[in-house]
Design an enzyme around this catalytic site. Structure first.
Site, PDB file in Angstrom:
ATOM      1  N   GLU A  66       0.887  -1.178   0.000  1.00  0.00           N
ATOM      2  CA  GLU A  66       0.000   0.000   0.000  1.00  0.00           C
ATOM      3  C   GLU A  66       0.912   1.211   0.000  1.00  0.00           C
ATOM      4  O   GLU A  66       0.943   2.006   0.936  1.00  0.00           O
ATOM      5  CB  GLU A  66      -0.967   0.011   1.192  1.00  0.00           C
ATOM      6  CG  GLU A  66      -2.082   1.050   0.984  1.00  0.00           C
ATOM      7  CD  GLU A  66      -2.951   1.327   2.188  1.00  0.00           C
ATOM      8  OE1 GLU A  66      -3.414   0.365   2.825  1.00  0.00           O
ATOM      9  OE2 GLU A  66      -3.166   2.521   2.465  1.00  0.00           O
TER      10      GLU A  66
ATOM     11  N   HIS B  75       2.178   4.466  -1.946  1.00  0.00           N
ATOM     12  CA  HIS B  75       1.568   5.348  -2.930  1.00  0.00           C
ATOM     13  C   HIS B  75       2.573   6.226  -3.652  1.00  0.00           C
ATOM     14  O   HIS B  75       3.559   6.666  -3.079  1.00  0.00           O
ATOM     15  CB  HIS B  75       0.541   6.247  -2.254  1.00  0.00           C
ATOM     16  CG  HIS B  75      -0.486   5.484  -1.481  1.00  0.00           C
ATOM     17  ND1 HIS B  75      -1.367   4.621  -2.079  1.00  0.00           N
ATOM     18  CD2 HIS B  75      -0.773   5.438  -0.155  1.00  0.00           C
ATOM     19  CE1 HIS B  75      -2.155   4.071  -1.160  1.00  0.00           C
ATOM     20  NE2 HIS B  75      -1.802   4.551   0.020  1.00  0.00           N
TER      21      HIS B  75
ATOM     22  N   HIS C 282      -9.023   0.470  -1.278  1.00  0.00           N
ATOM     23  CA  HIS C 282      -8.335   1.483  -0.463  1.00  0.00           C
ATOM     24  C   HIS C 282      -9.325   2.572  -0.048  1.00  0.00           C
ATOM     25  O   HIS C 282     -10.247   2.880  -0.788  1.00  0.00           O
ATOM     26  CB  HIS C 282      -7.179   2.091  -1.282  1.00  0.00           C
ATOM     27  CG  HIS C 282      -6.352   3.060  -0.522  1.00  0.00           C
ATOM     28  ND1 HIS C 282      -6.685   4.391  -0.394  1.00  0.00           N
ATOM     29  CD2 HIS C 282      -5.200   2.896   0.172  1.00  0.00           C
ATOM     30  CE1 HIS C 282      -5.763   5.001   0.350  1.00  0.00           C
ATOM     31  NE2 HIS C 282      -4.862   4.111   0.699  1.00  0.00           N
TER      32      HIS C 282
ATOM     33  N   ASP D 299       2.114   2.144   4.033  1.00  0.00           N
ATOM     34  CA  ASP D 299       1.202   3.237   3.675  1.00  0.00           C
ATOM     35  C   ASP D 299       1.999   4.523   3.469  1.00  0.00           C
ATOM     36  O   ASP D 299       1.564   5.609   3.851  1.00  0.00           O
ATOM     37  CB  ASP D 299       0.076   3.448   4.701  1.00  0.00           C
ATOM     38  CG  ASP D 299      -1.161   4.117   4.094  1.00  0.00           C
ATOM     39  OD1 ASP D 299      -1.121   4.463   2.890  1.00  0.00           O
ATOM     40  OD2 ASP D 299      -2.139   4.306   4.819  1.00  0.00           O
TER      41      ASP D 299
HETATM   42  C1  GRE Z   1      -3.815   6.524   2.917  1.00  0.00           C
HETATM   43  O1  GRE Z   1      -3.435   6.420   1.758  1.00  0.00           O
HETATM   44  O2  GRE Z   1      -4.166   5.536   3.563  1.00  0.00           O
HETATM   45  C2  GRE Z   1      -3.829   7.872   3.554  1.00  0.00           C
HETATM   46  C3  GRE Z   1      -3.883   8.985   2.745  1.00  0.00           C
HETATM   47  C4  GRE Z   1      -3.876  10.227   3.342  1.00  0.00           C
HETATM   48  C5  GRE Z   1      -3.824  10.350   4.722  1.00  0.00           C
HETATM   49  C6  GRE Z   1      -3.778   9.240   5.507  1.00  0.00           C
HETATM   50  C7  GRE Z   1      -3.784   8.001   4.939  1.00  0.00           C
HETATM   51  O3  GRE Z   1      -3.963   8.825   1.411  1.00  0.00           O
HETATM   52  O4  GRE Z   1      -3.760   6.894   5.698  1.00  0.00           O
HETATM   53 ZN    ZN Z   2      -2.996   4.253   1.710  1.00  0.00          ZN
END
Ligand code: GRE
Ligand code: ZN
Length: 327
Positions: free
Chosen positions: A8, A10, A165, A286
């Protein structure tokens, strides 16, 4: 632990990078989040080296494609995002894989893009940021509805995991958060949105139609494992329009796996392990919304698991789930 796999994790392209801003917090971190999301080079790889993360499946930031109202634009940006992930994979094949962003505004286009990503780009699955908007801002399409069965047929045929997600509820549908915007995003609302969507999938008969589907959810299961017993217990009395053939808990345990993304806490981990079992819990960080250091420092040291389980949850489960070409 060396050799961890995380998925996960990004990244962003210029078209999507600013989207996350509204819910990424106002702690002054946004400028750095932007840099981290756009980087798939030295800084990210250095972080992975420092924290024992050998391999990451990259995905586009949230809400990403699901926020785009125009379907043609969604198709175009999804392709562009996926091509950017593929480029990172080509540059660092031993460090990166990919999870596809999908234009869910059009189930057929989503199927086509997933097929392209899996069969042409070598991706290992999809990551979709909750419900999709389409045409007008006040719209929220969930994927349990009949229009998405052909899409799920494609996921089933390709036999790849689908990561659901979180995203934030849209303001026109968020009356119950009025006056408490802090509550809408990662502290609570993310889990509410994602758990409801997951339970809708369970209650729609989807898993009777496609028994090989594998859904991934993050944040130790978005509060569902803790609540699972009670859901089934109370559904003895209230099953109106529930369309599954089996009790909901059976679908959840058979079709869902959960990750440690953004949830680095022993008591919650212990409960998740008790409910799901060590085969259905997988390490994730994350990044960049959590640091790889926080994720790894907790994971590498937690005494809730044996060393053998640490390797399973940190690595082997992901290799098996995604069919990764790693040992
Ligand atoms: C996530 O991708 O899980 C996420 C965000 C922004 C803030 C917190 C978060 O995209 O966990
Ligand atoms: Zn995330």
């Amino acid at each position: 632990m060396q050799g961890k796999i995380a998925f996960e994790e990004h990244m962003a392209i210029p078209e999507t990078v600013s989207e996350t801003r509204s819910f990424a917090g106002d702690s002054g971190r946004w400028d750095d989040f932007t840099l981290q999301l756009l980087d798939v080079g030295a800084r990210r790889l250095g972080n992975m080296d420092d924290t024992g993360i050998e391999f990451a499946l990259l995905s586009l930031n949230a809400p990403g494609i699901q926020r785009i109202l125009d379907t043609d634009e969604a198709i175009r940006v999804a392709r562009k995002g996926n091509d950017a992930i593929a480029e990172a994979m080509a540059r660092h094949p031993d460090r990166y894989g990919g999870l596809a962003a999908l234009p869910m505004q059009d189930p057929d286009a989503a199927s086509a893009e997933l097929t392209r990503c899996i069969s042409e780009l070598g991706f290992k699955g999809a990551i979709v940021n909750g419900f999709t908007q389409k045409d007008v801002p006040d719209s929220a399409i969930y994927y349990d509805i009949p229009e998405y069965r052909p899409f799920w047929a494609t996921v089933s045929e390709l036999d790849v995991p689908f990561y659901l997600h979180p995203r934030m509820q849209i303001p026109s549908r968020a009356q119950n958060y009025e006056g408490h915007p802090w509550l809408m995003s990662a502290p609570w609302g993310f889990a509410v949105e994602t758990s409801i969507h997951s339970l809708r999938l369970c209650g729609s008969g989807l898993f009777d139609d496609y028994p090989n589907l594998k859904i991934v959810i993050g944040h130790l299961g978005e509060f569902i494992p803790h609540g699972l017993w009670r859901i089934d217990a109370r559904m003895r009395f209230s099953r109106r329009d529930y369309r599954g053939k089996r009790p909901l808990g059976e679908y959840f345990l058979d079709h869902f796996v959960v990750t440690t993304s953004g949830f680095f806490n022993d008591p919650a981990f212990r409960n998740t392990l008790d409910v799901m079992g060590t085969d259905k819990v997988l390490f994730c960080a994350d990044y960049p919304f959590e640091s790889m250091q926080d994720a790894a420092n907790w994971y590498d040291a937690t005494t809730e698991i044996s060393e053998e389980e640490r390797v399973r949850i940190g690595r082997t489960n992901a290799i098996e789930l995604f069919g990764l070409d790693l040992e």
